[in-house]
Design a protein around this motif. Structure first.
Motif, PDB file in Angstrom:
ATOM      1  N   LEU A 125       0.842  -1.191   0.000  1.00 42.20           N
ATOM      2  CA  LEU A 125       0.000   0.000   0.000  1.00 42.20           C
ATOM      3  C   LEU A 125       0.879   1.243   0.000  1.00 42.20           C
ATOM      4  CD1 LEU A 125      -2.913   1.125   0.243  1.00 42.20           C
ATOM      5  CD2 LEU A 125      -2.553   1.187   2.726  1.00 42.20           C
ATOM      6  N   PRO A 126       0.696   2.170  -0.964  1.00 41.20           N
ATOM      7  CA  PRO A 126       1.476   3.415  -0.951  1.00 41.20           C
ATOM      8  C   PRO A 126       1.262   4.178   0.355  1.00 41.20           C
ATOM      9  CG  PRO A 126       0.361   3.133  -3.048  1.00 41.20           C
ATOM     10  CD  PRO A 126      -0.174   2.072  -2.135  1.00 41.20           C
ATOM     11  N   PRO A 127       2.251   4.984   0.773  1.00 39.39           N
ATOM     12  CA  PRO A 127       2.168   5.680   2.064  1.00 39.39           C
ATOM     13  C   PRO A 127       0.911   6.525   2.240  1.00 39.39           C
ATOM     14  CG  PRO A 127       4.379   5.863   1.141  1.00 39.39           C
ATOM     15  CD  PRO A 127       3.530   5.228   0.094  1.00 39.39           C
ATOM     16  N   GLU A 128       0.427   7.147   1.169  1.00 43.74           N
ATOM     17  CA  GLU A 128      -0.753   8.000   1.265  1.00 43.74           C
ATOM     18  C   GLU A 128      -2.021   7.290   0.787  1.00 43.74           C
ATOM     19  OE1 GLU A 128       0.205  11.518  -0.892  1.00 43.74           O
ATOM     20  OE2 GLU A 128       1.509  12.313   0.686  1.00 43.74           O
ATOM     21  N   GLY A 129      -1.971   5.967   0.703  1.00 42.72           N
ATOM     22  CA  GLY A 129      -3.115   5.227   0.199  1.00 42.72           C
ATOM     23  C   GLY A 129      -3.160   5.250  -1.322  1.00 42.72           C
ATOM     24  N   THR A 130      -4.220   4.704  -1.888  1.00 42.46           N
ATOM     25  CA  THR A 130      -4.322   4.646  -3.340  1.00 42.46           C
ATOM     26  C   THR A 130      -5.773   4.523  -3.760  1.00 42.46           C
ATOM     27  OG1 THR A 130      -3.507   3.513  -5.337  1.00 42.46           O
ATOM     28  CG2 THR A 130      -4.083   2.125  -3.448  1.00 42.46           C
ATOM     29  N   ASN A 131      -6.051   4.957  -4.984  1.00 42.70           N
ATOM     30  CA  ASN A 131      -7.325   4.702  -5.638  1.00 42.70           C
ATOM     31  C   ASN A 131      -7.190   3.394  -6.410  1.00 42.70           C
ATOM     32  OD1 ASN A 131      -8.567   7.513  -5.160  1.00 42.70           O
ATOM     33  ND2 ASN A 131      -6.647   7.992  -6.188  1.00 42.70           N
ATOM     34  N   VAL A 132      -8.248   2.608  -6.464  1.00 36.48           N
ATOM     35  CA  VAL A 132      -8.191   1.314  -7.141  1.00 36.48           C
ATOM     36  C   VAL A 132      -9.166   1.314  -8.312  1.00 36.48           C
ATOM     37  CG1 VAL A 132      -8.538  -1.174  -6.928  1.00 36.48           C
ATOM     38  CG2 VAL A 132      -7.509   0.117  -5.033  1.00 36.48           C
ATOM     39  N   GLU A 133      -8.644   1.028  -9.509  1.00 41.57           N
ATOM     40  CA  GLU A 133      -9.464   0.942 -10.718  1.00 41.57           C
ATOM     41  C   GLU A 133      -9.545  -0.514 -11.176  1.00 41.57           C
ATOM     42  OE1 GLU A 133      -8.532   4.845  -9.977  1.00 41.57           O
ATOM     43  OE2 GLU A 133      -6.975   3.415 -10.549  1.00 41.57           O
ATOM     44  N   LEU A 134     -10.740  -0.962 -11.475  1.00 45.15           N
ATOM     45  CA  LEU A 134     -10.985  -2.284 -12.053  1.00 45.15           C
ATOM     46  C   LEU A 134     -11.438  -2.061 -13.486  1.00 45.15           C
ATOM     47  CD1 LEU A 134     -13.022  -3.767  -9.070  1.00 45.15           C
ATOM     48  CD2 LEU A 134     -10.543  -3.805  -9.409  1.00 45.15           C
ATOM     49  N   VAL A 135     -10.744  -2.665 -14.454  1.00 46.52           N
ATOM     50  CA  VAL A 135     -10.995  -2.338 -15.861  1.00 46.52           C
ATOM     51  C   VAL A 135     -11.205  -3.593 -16.698  1.00 46.52           C
ATOM     52  CG1 VAL A 135      -9.622  -0.233 -15.674  1.00 46.52           C
ATOM     53  CG2 VAL A 135      -8.552  -2.306 -16.531  1.00 46.52           C
ATOM     54  N   VAL A 136     -12.051  -3.446 -17.704  1.00 45.83           N
ATOM     55  CA  VAL A 136     -12.241  -4.461 -18.731  1.00 45.83           C
ATOM     56  C   VAL A 136     -11.889  -3.831 -20.072  1.00 45.83           C
ATOM     57  CG1 VAL A 136     -13.895  -5.943 -19.929  1.00 45.83           C
ATOM     58  CG2 VAL A 136     -14.043  -5.656 -17.449  1.00 45.83           C
ATOM     59  N   PRO A 137     -10.813  -4.255 -20.729  1.00 50.14           N
ATOM     60  CA  PRO A 137     -10.503  -3.729 -22.060  1.00 50.14           C
ATOM     61  C   PRO A 137     -11.579  -4.154 -23.058  1.00 50.14           C
ATOM     62  CG  PRO A 137      -8.575  -4.754 -21.048  1.00 50.14           C
ATOM     63  CD  PRO A 137      -9.755  -5.137 -20.209  1.00 50.14           C
ATOM     64  N   LEU A 138     -11.926  -3.222 -23.973  1.00 49.42           N
ATOM     65  CA  LEU A 138     -12.955  -3.467 -24.985  1.00 49.42           C
ATOM     66  C   LEU A 138     -12.327  -3.430 -26.374  1.00 49.42           C
ATOM     67  CD1 LEU A 138     -15.685  -1.064 -23.530  1.00 49.42           C
ATOM     68  CD2 LEU A 138     -15.488  -3.534 -23.136  1.00 49.42           C
ATOM     69  N   ALA A 139     -13.111  -3.801 -27.383  1.00 45.50           N
ATOM     70  CA  ALA A 139     -12.614  -3.773 -28.753  1.00 45.50           C
ATOM     71  C   ALA A 139     -12.296  -2.340 -29.162  1.00 45.50           C
ATOM     72  CB  ALA A 139     -13.656  -4.366 -29.697  1.00 45.50           C
ATOM     73  N   GLU A 140     -11.231  -2.189 -29.938  1.00 41.54           N
ATOM     74  CA  GLU A 140     -10.834  -0.866 -30.401  1.00 41.54           C
ATOM     75  C   GLU A 140     -11.833  -0.300 -31.397  1.00 41.54           C
ATOM     76  OE1 GLU A 140      -6.935  -0.843 -32.048  1.00 41.54           O
ATOM     77  OE2 GLU A 140      -5.931  -1.178 -30.133  1.00 41.54           O
ATOM     78  N   ALA A 141     -11.852   1.035 -31.489  1.00 39.53           N
ATOM     79  CA  ALA A 141     -12.613   1.738 -32.518  1.00 39.53           C
ATOM     80  C   ALA A 141     -11.610   2.485 -33.397  1.00 39.53           C
ATOM     81  CB  ALA A 141     -13.599   2.701 -31.872  1.00 39.53           C
ATOM     82  N   VAL A 142     -12.106   3.262 -34.352  1.00 42.49           N
ATOM     83  CA  VAL A 142     -11.242   4.121 -35.169  1.00 42.49           C
ATOM     84  C   VAL A 142     -11.862   5.503 -35.211  1.00 42.49           C
ATOM     85  CG1 VAL A 142     -10.274   2.278 -36.589  1.00 42.49           C
ATOM     86  CG2 VAL A 142     -12.391   3.396 -37.288  1.00 42.49           C
ATOM     87  N   ASP A 143     -11.001   6.533 -35.319  1.00 42.79           N
ATOM     88  CA  ASP A 143     -11.524   7.888 -35.418  1.00 42.79           C
ATOM     89  C   ASP A 143     -11.778   8.248 -36.877  1.00 42.79           C
ATOM     90  OD1 ASP A 143      -9.065   8.488 -36.562  1.00 42.79           O
ATOM     91  OD2 ASP A 143      -8.301   9.576 -34.816  1.00 42.79           O
ATOM     92  N   SER A 144     -12.146   9.508 -37.115  1.00 48.55           N
ATOM     93  CA  SER A 144     -12.514   9.931 -38.471  1.00 48.55           C
ATOM     94  C   SER A 144     -11.342   9.870 -39.441  1.00 48.55           C
ATOM     95  CB  SER A 144     -13.078  11.357 -38.436  1.00 48.55           C
ATOM     96  OG  SER A 144     -12.132  12.254 -37.862  1.00 48.55           O
ATOM     97  N   ASP A 145     -10.111   9.835 -38.904  1.00 48.72           N
ATOM     98  CA  ASP A 145      -8.924   9.739 -39.757  1.00 48.72           C
ATOM     99  C   ASP A 145      -8.413   8.313 -39.875  1.00 48.72           C
ATOM    100  OD1 ASP A 145      -8.794  12.522 -40.261  1.00 48.72           O
ATOM    101  OD2 ASP A 145      -7.886  12.826 -38.281  1.00 48.72           O
ATOM    102  N   GLY A 146      -9.179   7.366 -39.345  1.00 48.02           N
ATOM    103  CA  GLY A 146      -8.791   5.973 -39.447  1.00 48.02           C
ATOM    104  C   GLY A 146      -7.774   5.516 -38.415  1.00 48.02           C
ATOM    105  N   ARG A 147      -7.497   6.367 -37.422  1.00 53.91           N
ATOM    106  CA  ARG A 147      -6.530   5.996 -36.394  1.00 53.91           C
ATOM    107  C   ARG A 147      -7.215   5.214 -35.280  1.00 53.91           C
ATOM    108  NH1 ARG A 147      -4.370  12.102 -35.925  1.00 53.91           N
ATOM    109  NH2 ARG A 147      -6.632  12.269 -35.663  1.00 53.91           N
ATOM    110  N   PRO A 148      -6.492   4.244 -34.667  1.00 58.07           N
ATOM    111  CA  PRO A 148      -7.124   3.425 -33.639  1.00 58.07           C
ATOM    112  C   PRO A 148      -7.431   4.222 -32.371  1.00 58.07           C
ATOM    113  CG  PRO A 148      -4.763   2.985 -33.736  1.00 58.07           C
ATOM    114  CD  PRO A 148      -5.075   3.878 -34.903  1.00 58.07           C
ATOM    115  N   VAL A 149      -8.546   3.896 -31.756  1.00 57.59           N
ATOM    116  CA  VAL A 149      -8.958   4.488 -30.488  1.00 57.59           C
ATOM    117  C   VAL A 149      -9.185   3.340 -29.507  1.00 57.59           C
ATOM    118  CG1 VAL A 149     -10.712   5.829 -29.272  1.00 57.59           C
ATOM    119  CG2 VAL A 149     -10.027   6.473 -31.598  1.00 57.59           C
ATOM    120  N   GLY A 150      -8.453   3.348 -28.427  1.00 52.71           N
ATOM    121  CA  GLY A 150      -8.634   2.318 -27.416  1.00 52.71           C
ATOM    122  C   GLY A 150      -9.919   2.544 -26.634  1.00 52.71           C
ATOM    123  N   ARG A 151     -10.479   1.471 -26.095  1.00 48.41           N
ATOM    124  CA  ARG A 151     -11.709   1.568 -25.310  1.00 48.41           C
ATOM    125  C   ARG A 151     -11.611   0.654 -24.106  1.00 48.41           C
ATOM    126  NH1 ARG A 151     -15.617  -0.914 -27.811  1.00 48.41           N
ATOM    127  NH2 ARG A 151     -17.281   0.131 -26.660  1.00 48.41           N
TER     128      ARG A 151
END
Length: 308
Positions: free
Chosen positions: A204-230
């Motif tokens: 545990l860090p000295p000042e405590g911590t925030n905890v995030e629980l995440v599920v990666p999702l399928a990527e998308a693309v923006d209007s220029d065709g570049r990948p966008v993580g989700r």
């Protein structure tokens, strides 16, 4: 004392905001707890006091001196307190709501691409308003406390949550405040986690911590065709409990998933991420120079008076 306040939120991460333009308001931890109480007070995840950075410096907080030395235009300081009364370095959703509050009170003008520089205990933060009304914040430098070893291993901590049979590996990410990110495989697994009790983090860090629980999702693309993580996320904030959103947590989650994705030799790792939280959607962008940007909405809900 009668206190004028505004209630605001960023993707349902909500705050009580107070304009202390003279810098003479002394909110005690008990005051903060009463204001944040959802049954006996106004109700919020935390309290934000807008005060002159110079007044914060006079009160003995050296970080305010550092803010003014770094950016003399950062004349306003975001004094952020968690709902339990404890002091926090900063809050990503809170920075955006702070900017909207500063606009509402006439202390900032973000029209025509103007930028607001403000002080926080994590340093200077710069906010701009996008054409769609979202606020984008340069959240400053981020790093992995565990360094390259943690990046290669994908973890440098372990998290145990209520209902789990064993701790899960986790990655520590510092975004001006501490975060510990755990990857889960499925949405049903994410939904089933009991966050009414604080997850146990080791070490545990000295000042405590925030905890995030995440599920990666399928990527998308923006209007220029570049990948966008989700990704989809739930968060337990230190000093608060589970919240509907956490801005710095969204940044930490995206940076952790990006780090894990980068372990694949043939991976094209996105620099832009959409983070779904219970309260809405945030955008995280990895910037040059080791910085990260957070963008999302900020809503001011109502204004009133409360007696302390």
């Amino acid at each position: 004392m009668t206190l004028r306040f505004t209630k605001g939120h960023g993707t349902h991460n909500d705050f009580v905001l107070v304009a202390d333009t003279r810098g003479d308001l002394d909110l005690t931890p008990d005051d903060v707890r009463r204001l944040s109480d959802r049954r006996g007070g106004i109700g919020a995840d935390g309290v934000i006091r807008l005060a002159p950075t110079a007044a914060i410096a006079r009160a003995g907080e050296s970080v305010a001196d550092e803010v003014l030395a770094d950016e003399p235009a950062a004349i306003w300081f975001m004094d952020y307190r968690n709902a339990d009364g404890s002091v926090a370095q900063m809050c990503g959703n809170g920075v955006r709501v702070f900017a909207a509050f500063a606009e509402r009170t006439g202390l900032a003008d973000l029209a025509d691409g103007e930028e607001l520089a403000l002080g926080t205990r994590a340093g200077v933060r710069r906010v701009r308003k996008e054409p769609d009304g979202w606020y984008a914040v340069d959240m400053g430098a981020w790093h992995l406390p565990g360094g390259e070893d943690a990046a290669r291993a994908g973890a440098d901590a372990a998290v145990a949550a209520a209902g789990w049979t064993a701790p899960r590996p986790a990655l520590s990410v510092d975004v001006g405040n501490p975060h510990t990110v755990v990857a889960l495989a499925r949405d049903d697994e994410l939904a089933a986690v009991d966050l009414t009790l604080p997850p146990q983090v080791e070490p545990l860090p000295p000042e405590g911590t925030n905890v995030e629980l995440v599920v990666p999702l399928a990527e998308a693309v923006d209007s220029d065709g570049r990948p966008v993580g989700r990704l989809r996320m739930r968060v337990h904030e230190r000093g608060v409990g589970e919240t509907q959103s956490c801005g710095t947590g969204a940044c930490a989650a995206a940076l952790a998933v990006r780090t894990w994705a980068g372990a694949a030799a043939d991976a094209v790792v996105p620099d832009v991420w959409e983070v779904e939280v219970p309260g809405g959607v945030l955008r995280v962008r990895v910037l040059e120079g080791g910085h990260v940007e957070l963008a999302g909405p900020a809503e001011l809900v109502f204004t009133g008076d409360v007696e302390l």
